[in-house]
Design an enzyme around this catalytic site. Structure first.
Site: not given
Length: 240
Positions: A158, A93, A197
């Site tokens: 995300k 991430d 996400k």
């Protein structure tokens, strides 16, 4: 796959608070293993500890890069990503350089992304790109990031780190995290093969089910036990 497993495998169990000790990481990994989530999301120094703790499960280790503010140079992000992959992380991430996004230096943003993607693809590791939407004042920036991420075939986009606090007029800090508006926008403008996400504020089973209905396939959460225990009760009642 049963309903509970399906929901559990949408969760990245977050172990990212600055005050977490090694014991906290251990307990978090044991909880993640108990509920059979998708990953534990840890800071880079904790990767090897988490890999060892989870070696007899199918819970993966996810590592954050440039977290939480995205400020590292490209070379440092590349090195950090490569080391994370070598240490056993199967997902990454990474926070974008937010200042470069706001300054619309898209050439830099693309170079950074291309450099990190080259590393994750080499290691066959999934990349999630964190936009930190609370810092982005209009949809224009989010749409542009979705388009760039789609061109480089990242696995996920995300919403947030969960630590992107905005200072208000009263001097206090707050954040919205994953909003329905942003999730709908990101699903619309990211390529179909790029997953979404949601992170920041997903604390209940209803939160999870709501964002799932918007096209989200992964969430970041600290309230994993609450979510899955509630799911067990609700869906057991449904079956009964």
């Amino acid at each position: 796959m049963d309903k509970i497993t399906e929901l559990a495998k949408m969760i990245d169990h977050s172990l990212l608070h600055p005050t977490m000790t090694d014991e906290d990481i251990k307990q978090g990994c044991m909880l993640a293993k108990k509920y059979n989530v998708a990953t534990v999301c840890v800071k880079p120094y904790a990767i090897q500890q988490a890999v060892e703790l989870l070696k007899e499960s199918d819970v993966m280790v996810c590592a954050v890069i440039g977290f939480p503010h995205g400020n590292s140079s490209i070379d440092v992000k590349v090195f950090e990503t490569d080391q994370a992959c070598r240490n056993g992380a199967l997902e990454i991430d990474m926070v974008v350089n937010i200042g470069k996004v706001l300054g619309e230096d898209w050439e830099y943003v693309e170079k950074e992304l291309a450099s990190v993607v080259a590393v994750t693809k080499k290691h066959n590791v999934a990349l999630k790109v964190i936009f930190e939407n609370d810092y982005l004042p209009s949809d224009h920036f989010k749409i542009k990031l979705c388009e760039i991420c789609s061109r480089y075939y990242v696995e996920f986009v995300k919403t947030s780190t969960g630590y992107g606090f905005v200072k208000g007029a009263d001097g206090k800090y707050s954040y919205e995290g994953a909003t329905d508006h942003d999730l709908i926008l990101m699903r619309k403008y990211a390529a179909p093969e790029v997953q979404i996400k949601a992170a920041g504020g997903i604390r209940t089973l209803d939160d999870l089910l709501r964002v799932k209905a918007l096209g989200v396939t992964r969430i970041g959460a600290t309230a994993t036990a609450t979510i899955i225990e509630d799911a067990k009760k609700r869906f057991a009642e449904t079956v009964a």
